[in-house]
Design a protein around this motif. Structure first.
Motif, PDB file in Angstrom:
ATOM      1  N   GLY A  30      13.872  67.825  64.605  1.00  9.94           N
ATOM      2  CA  GLY A  30      13.308  68.546  63.481  1.00  9.94           C
ATOM      3  C   GLY A  30      11.817  68.784  63.623  1.00  9.94           C
ATOM      4  N   PRO A  31      11.183  69.307  62.584  1.00 12.82           N
ATOM      5  CA  PRO A  31       9.776  69.705  62.669  1.00 12.82           C
ATOM      6  C   PRO A  31       8.802  68.553  62.481  1.00 12.82           C
ATOM      7  CG  PRO A  31      10.607  70.152  60.472  1.00 12.82           C
ATOM      8  CD  PRO A  31      11.788  69.642  61.274  1.00 12.82           C
ATOM      9  N   THR A  32       7.621  68.709  63.061  1.00 12.00           N
ATOM     10  CA  THR A  32       6.485  67.882  62.685  1.00 12.00           C
ATOM     11  C   THR A  32       5.859  68.573  61.484  1.00 12.00           C
ATOM     12  OG1 THR A  32       6.146  67.194  64.964  1.00 12.00           O
ATOM     13  CG2 THR A  32       4.310  66.873  63.441  1.00 12.00           C
ATOM     14  N   VAL A  33       5.821  67.891  60.348  1.00 14.23           N
ATOM     15  CA  VAL A  33       5.573  68.562  59.070  1.00 14.23           C
ATOM     16  C   VAL A  33       4.076  68.551  58.710  1.00 14.23           C
ATOM     17  CG1 VAL A  33       7.861  68.407  58.081  1.00 14.23           C
ATOM     18  CG2 VAL A  33       6.374  66.414  57.985  1.00 14.23           C
ATOM     19  N   TYR A  34       3.307  69.233  59.548  1.00 19.14           N
ATOM     20  CA  TYR A  34       1.862  69.341  59.338  1.00 19.14           C
ATOM     21  C   TYR A  34       1.435  70.774  59.055  1.00 19.14           C
ATOM     22  CZ  TYR A  34       1.369  71.439  63.978  1.00 19.14           C
ATOM     23  OH  TYR A  34       1.462  72.281  65.058  1.00 19.14           O
ATOM     24  N   TRP A  35       2.400  71.717  59.103  1.00 20.91           N
ATOM     25  CA  TRP A  35       2.080  73.130  58.962  1.00 20.91           C
ATOM     26  C   TRP A  35       3.363  73.877  58.612  1.00 20.91           C
ATOM     27  CZ3 TRP A  35      -2.708  74.873  58.589  1.00 20.91           C
ATOM     28  CH2 TRP A  35      -2.964  76.233  58.681  1.00 20.91           C
ATOM     29  N   VAL A  36       3.226  75.127  58.177  1.00 24.37           N
ATOM     30  CA  VAL A  36       4.398  75.961  57.890  1.00 24.37           C
ATOM     31  C   VAL A  36       5.066  76.344  59.216  1.00 24.37           C
ATOM     32  CG1 VAL A  36       5.208  78.124  56.872  1.00 24.37           C
ATOM     33  CG2 VAL A  36       3.317  76.871  55.810  1.00 24.37           C
ATOM     34  N   GLN A  37       6.384  76.259  59.257  1.00 23.50           N
ATOM     35  CA  GLN A  37       7.118  76.578  60.479  1.00 23.50           C
ATOM     36  C   GLN A  37       7.243  78.097  60.655  1.00 23.50           C
ATOM     37  OE1 GLN A  37       8.331  73.847  62.527  1.00 23.50           O
ATOM     38  NE2 GLN A  37       6.843  72.946  61.110  1.00 23.50           N
ATOM     39  N   HIS A  38       7.028  78.575  61.884  1.00 21.67           N
ATOM     40  CA  HIS A  38       7.118  80.009  62.147  1.00 21.67           C
ATOM     41  C   HIS A  38       8.570  80.415  62.423  1.00 21.67           C
ATOM     42  CE1 HIS A  38       7.511  78.955  66.357  1.00 21.67           C
ATOM     43  NE2 HIS A  38       6.301  78.402  66.372  1.00 21.67           N
ATOM     44  N   ILE A  39       8.808  81.712  62.591  1.00 20.68           N
ATOM     45  CA  ILE A  39      10.183  82.194  62.713  1.00 20.68           C
ATOM     46  C   ILE A  39      10.827  81.770  64.037  1.00 20.68           C
ATOM     47  CG2 ILE A  39       9.925  84.094  61.091  1.00 20.68           C
ATOM     48  CD1 ILE A  39       9.566  85.988  63.463  1.00 20.68           C
ATOM     49  N   ALA A  82       1.819  64.458  75.471  1.00 20.27           N
ATOM     50  CA  ALA A  82       1.964  64.011  74.084  1.00 20.27           C
ATOM     51  C   ALA A  82       1.246  62.702  73.803  1.00 20.27           C
ATOM     52  CB  ALA A  82       3.443  63.864  73.737  1.00 20.27           C
ATOM     53  N   ASP A  83       0.616  62.101  74.816  1.00 15.40           N
ATOM     54  CA  ASP A  83      -0.095  60.836  74.626  1.00 15.40           C
ATOM     55  C   ASP A  83      -1.590  61.020  74.408  1.00 15.40           C
ATOM     56  OD1 ASP A  83       2.289  59.626  74.980  1.00 15.40           O
ATOM     57  OD2 ASP A  83       1.889  58.791  76.958  1.00 15.40           O
ATOM     58  N   THR A  84      -2.049  62.258  74.305  1.00 15.41           N
ATOM     59  CA  THR A  84      -3.473  62.506  74.116  1.00 15.41           C
ATOM     60  C   THR A  84      -3.713  63.268  72.814  1.00 15.41           C
ATOM     61  OG1 THR A  84      -3.428  64.614  75.310  1.00 15.41           O
ATOM     62  CG2 THR A  84      -3.835  62.627  76.606  1.00 15.41           C
ATOM     63  N   GLY A  85      -4.981  63.310  72.408  1.00 19.13           N
ATOM     64  CA  GLY A  85      -5.337  64.028  71.188  1.00 19.13           C
ATOM     65  C   GLY A  85      -5.225  63.152  69.962  1.00 19.13           C
ATOM     66  N   VAL A  86      -5.215  63.801  68.805  1.00 15.78           N
ATOM     67  CA  VAL A  86      -5.125  63.086  67.540  1.00 15.78           C
ATOM     68  C   VAL A  86      -3.773  63.357  66.893  1.00 15.78           C
ATOM     69  CG1 VAL A  86      -7.611  63.179  67.173  1.00 15.78           C
ATOM     70  CG2 VAL A  86      -6.170  64.994  66.244  1.00 15.78           C
ATOM     71  N   ASP A  87      -3.405  62.495  65.976  1.00 16.33           N
ATOM     72  CA  ASP A  87      -2.149  62.655  65.265  1.00 16.33           C
ATOM     73  C   ASP A  87      -2.181  63.945  64.440  1.00 16.33           C
ATOM     74  OD1 ASP A  87       0.286  60.642  64.126  1.00 16.33           O
ATOM     75  OD2 ASP A  87      -0.288  62.311  62.843  1.00 16.33           O
ATOM     76  N   ARG A  88      -1.145  64.748  64.578  1.00 16.79           N
ATOM     77  CA  ARG A  88      -1.115  66.044  63.882  1.00 16.79           C
ATOM     78  C   ARG A  88      -1.139  65.872  62.365  1.00 16.79           C
ATOM     79  NH1 ARG A  88       2.854  70.049  67.376  1.00 16.79           N
ATOM     80  NH2 ARG A  88       1.889  69.628  69.390  1.00 16.79           N
ATOM     81  N   MET A  89      -0.500  64.822  61.869  1.00 17.43           N
ATOM     82  CA  MET A  89      -0.502  64.587  60.430  1.00 17.43           C
ATOM     83  C   MET A  89      -1.904  64.227  59.949  1.00 17.43           C
ATOM     84  SD  MET A  89       2.552  65.272  59.633  1.00 17.43           S
ATOM     85  CE  MET A  89       2.333  64.862  57.906  1.00 17.43           C
ATOM     86  N   GLN A  90      -2.613  63.433  60.720  1.00 15.75           N
ATOM     87  CA  GLN A  90      -3.975  63.057  60.345  1.00 15.75           C
ATOM     88  C   GLN A  90      -4.894  64.271  60.395  1.00 15.75           C
ATOM     89  OE1 GLN A  90      -5.376  59.314  61.616  1.00 15.75           O
ATOM     90  NE2 GLN A  90      -7.528  59.895  61.708  1.00 15.75           N
ATOM     91  N   LYS A  91      -4.721  65.100  61.411  1.00 15.86           N
ATOM     92  CA  LYS A  91      -5.539  66.308  61.525  1.00 15.86           C
ATOM     93  C   LYS A  91      -5.318  67.231  60.318  1.00 15.86           C
ATOM     94  CE  LYS A  91      -6.652  70.130  64.646  1.00 15.86           C
ATOM     95  NZ  LYS A  91      -6.359  70.773  65.961  1.00 15.86           N
ATOM     96  N   ALA A  92      -4.047  67.373  59.899  1.00 15.79           N
ATOM     97  CA  ALA A  92      -3.738  68.217  58.742  1.00 15.79           C
ATOM     98  C   ALA A  92      -4.306  67.622  57.460  1.00 15.79           C
ATOM     99  CB  ALA A  92      -2.226  68.394  58.613  1.00 15.79           C
ATOM    100  N   ALA A  93      -4.235  66.294  57.341  1.00 18.95           N
ATOM    101  CA  ALA A  93      -4.772  65.627  56.151  1.00 18.95           C
ATOM    102  C   ALA A  93      -6.277  65.854  56.040  1.00 18.95           C
ATOM    103  CB  ALA A  93      -4.465  64.137  56.211  1.00 18.95           C
ATOM    104  N   GLU A  94      -6.971  65.783  57.157  1.00 16.27           N
ATOM    105  CA  GLU A  94      -8.410  66.027  57.150  1.00 16.27           C
ATOM    106  C   GLU A  94      -8.715  67.494  56.862  1.00 16.27           C
ATOM    107  OE1 GLU A  94      -9.408  64.601  61.006  1.00 16.27           O
ATOM    108  OE2 GLU A  94      -9.362  62.476  60.413  1.00 16.27           O
ATOM    109  N   ARG A  95      -7.885  68.384  57.382  1.00 13.85           N
ATOM    110  CA  ARG A  95      -8.073  69.819  57.155  1.00 13.85           C
ATOM    111  C   ARG A  95      -7.927  70.174  55.686  1.00 13.85           C
ATOM    112  NH1 ARG A  95      -3.490  71.950  59.732  1.00 13.85           N
ATOM    113  NH2 ARG A  95      -2.423  71.909  57.723  1.00 13.85           N
ATOM    114  N   GLU A  96      -6.959  69.566  55.017  1.00 17.85           N
ATOM    115  CA  GLU A  96      -6.662  69.921  53.631  1.00 17.85           C
ATOM    116  C   GLU A  96      -7.174  68.885  52.633  1.00 17.85           C
ATOM    117  OE1 GLU A  96      -2.687  71.291  52.994  1.00 17.85           O
ATOM    118  OE2 GLU A  96      -2.512  72.154  55.011  1.00 17.85           O
TER     119      GLU A  96
END
Length: 472
Positions: A30-39, A82-96
């Motif tokens: 399933g999706p990583t729920v940090y953004w709206v899913q595209h088509i 997938a072992d680098t960068g920041v957590d997508r959920m954390q990035k979205a939380a900071e963005r919003e």
């Protein structure tokens, strides 16, 4: 009729046999729920729905699990690591300026609305990764105990050198498995092998200020109480085992998951469980836009909101998807969607006509079943629908009953009963005047009358026997 499936792991079509009689266990990433899913993401959900509906159609009970990833999926996956960068959920939380939990719920709600509009059947289970941390910890403990994992100060890694056929799904050479998938940082000196992947991140270094963390029994010299969070790959292995057991009938996902995510799922699941993880691997191809990869920067990463904002019924997008085989790239254009809209509405108008439902045509049901059971060939199945509509040997009432039966698989939302509508006298009179105009070959007048009927809120459609009228 037997079902044949193209199995990614064997790279050939195989006759499907379920693990249990008349029951199929499926896991769909399933999706990583940090953004709206595209088509493109919607195409993957639609395909999982087609698989489920087809299995139901031919007599199987389906247990479908689709997860929500709400922690642990790092942004480095965009570049192949997938072992680098920041957590997508954390990035979205900071963005919003919100919390990861609020972000997850917001985008889960949007996602659920979108897939309902596409008329997909709800999964049997929809676990959230954050609800199954204990399952993940247990699996990591098993891998450590069996020598398939090792601890570093920053993370616990899976040792890919311990797996004999690590790339049996991707069929890649081990030295190019990672490099061929992107340009992520693979120089982490804590890793024994470049392809080793994280099972658990400790809240240290780049993850010192991680927003979502849990205690664990793991020991790190840098972190008290083993505090941290799971890696992305371990989540699906743990959740699939929780709901479906050690071995699954099918695992679904996009082709982008083959070289790393699904490869790693196999490695850790089979190492932990001592048995085959999945019998049949099914992967859908990408959806292109105007012949190119979808991109936010170019404004082509369309969502379902973009589709409906232009006045299209979401089921028109489903019809569009049906026209291509899931293992083929499909090219989205607005012109193609318009053509799909015309074709879909033509069938819908026929199904909404006041002809009663008759009996399912066994001849066409056999053709349809043969098509859909050939590796879920929706394009061939849809061709059977159009062949049926043109047939002069099947009555309209039987056509309607047959198409409604096909819709168990197609999911286009065709009516189950005929809706009788009261046609105003003025509309009926105009329709009869148009019949006269056509008999006199006054096509200009006939077109004007049809347009006038449309302005009154009704659609007049010509048929072999005359015409029928439906609401606009």
């Amino acid at each position: 009729m037997s079902l044949t499936i193209y199995n990614t792991i064997s790279k050939k079509k195989e006759t499907f046999t379920s693990l249990l009689p008349n029951k199929v266990k499926i896991y769909h990433c399933g999706p990583t729920v940090y953004w709206v899913q595209h088509i493109g993401n919607m195409r993957a959900v639609y395909f999982a729905d087609i698989v489920r509906r087809t299995l139901n159609y031919i007599g199987y009970e389906v247990i479908l699990v689709r997860n929500f990833t709400d922690v642990g999926h790092l942004t480095g996956d965009n570049i192949g690591d997938a072992d680098t960068g920041v957590d997508r959920m954390q990035k979205a939380a900071e963005r919003e300026q919100s919390t990861p939990e609020q972000i997850a719920q917001k985008y889960i709600d949007i996602y659920n609305t979108d897939i309902r509009l596409l008329n997909t059947l709800p999964p049997t289970f929809t676990p959230h990764a954050t609800e199954h941390i204990a399952d993940m910890i247990q699996m990591v403990e098993t891998l450590l105990d069996k020598g398939f994992a090792y601890v570093t100060p920053e993370a616990i890694y899976f040792d890919t050198s311990r797996v004999k056929d690590y790339t049996k799904l991707s069929h890649q050479k081990i030295d190019s498995q990672r490099n061929g998938s992107g340009h992520g940082d693979i120089t982490n000196t804590s890793k024994k092998n470049a392809t080793d992947f994280s099972l658990w991140f400790f809240a240290t270094g780049a993850h010192t200020n991680a927003l979502q963390i849990w205690k664990s029994p793991f020991v790190s010299p840098l972190v008290k109480d083993g505090i941290g969070f799971p890696g992305w790959h371990i989540e699906c292995s743990a959740m699939s085992r929780h709901f479906l057991g050690d071995t699954l009938d099918m695992h679904l996902g996009g082709i982008e998951h083959i070289p790393i995510h699904h490869t790693n799922e196999i490695a850790q699941s089979e190492s932990a469980n001592d048995t085959e993880y999945v019998k049949y691997w099914l992967h859908n191809e990408h959806l292109l836009v105007d012949g190119e990869k979808m991109s936010k920067s170019t404004g082509t990463s369309y969502t379902l909101d973009d589709i409906t904002a232009k006045g299209y019924d979401p089921l028109v997008l489903r019809y569009f998807f049906l026209q291509a085989h899931y293992r083929s790239k499909q090219n989205f254009t607005w012109e193609a969607l318009t053509a799909s809209s015309v074709a879909y509405k033509k069938i819908l108008l026929f199904m909404q006509s006041d002809t009663v439902f008759g009996t399912v045509s066994e001849e066409y049901k056999s053709k349809f079943t043969e098509a859909i059971c050939d590796d879920f060939n929706t394009a061939a199945a849809l061709a059977v629908v159009h062949e049926l509509l043109k047939s002069t040997q099947v009555s309209d009432s039987d056509k309607k009953a047959t198409i409604r039966d096909f819709d168990i698989v197609l999911g286009l939302g065709f009516p189950t009963v005929v809706t009788q509508i009261e046609i105003p006298a003025i509309v009926k009179d105009l329709a009869e005047k148009r019949v006269v105009a056509k008999s006199q070959k006054d096509w200009e007048l006939a077109d004007r009358i049809r347009a006038e009927i449309l302005e009154l809120g009704y659609i007049l459609t010509d048929t072999e026997k005359g015409y029928h009228i439906t609401l606009k």
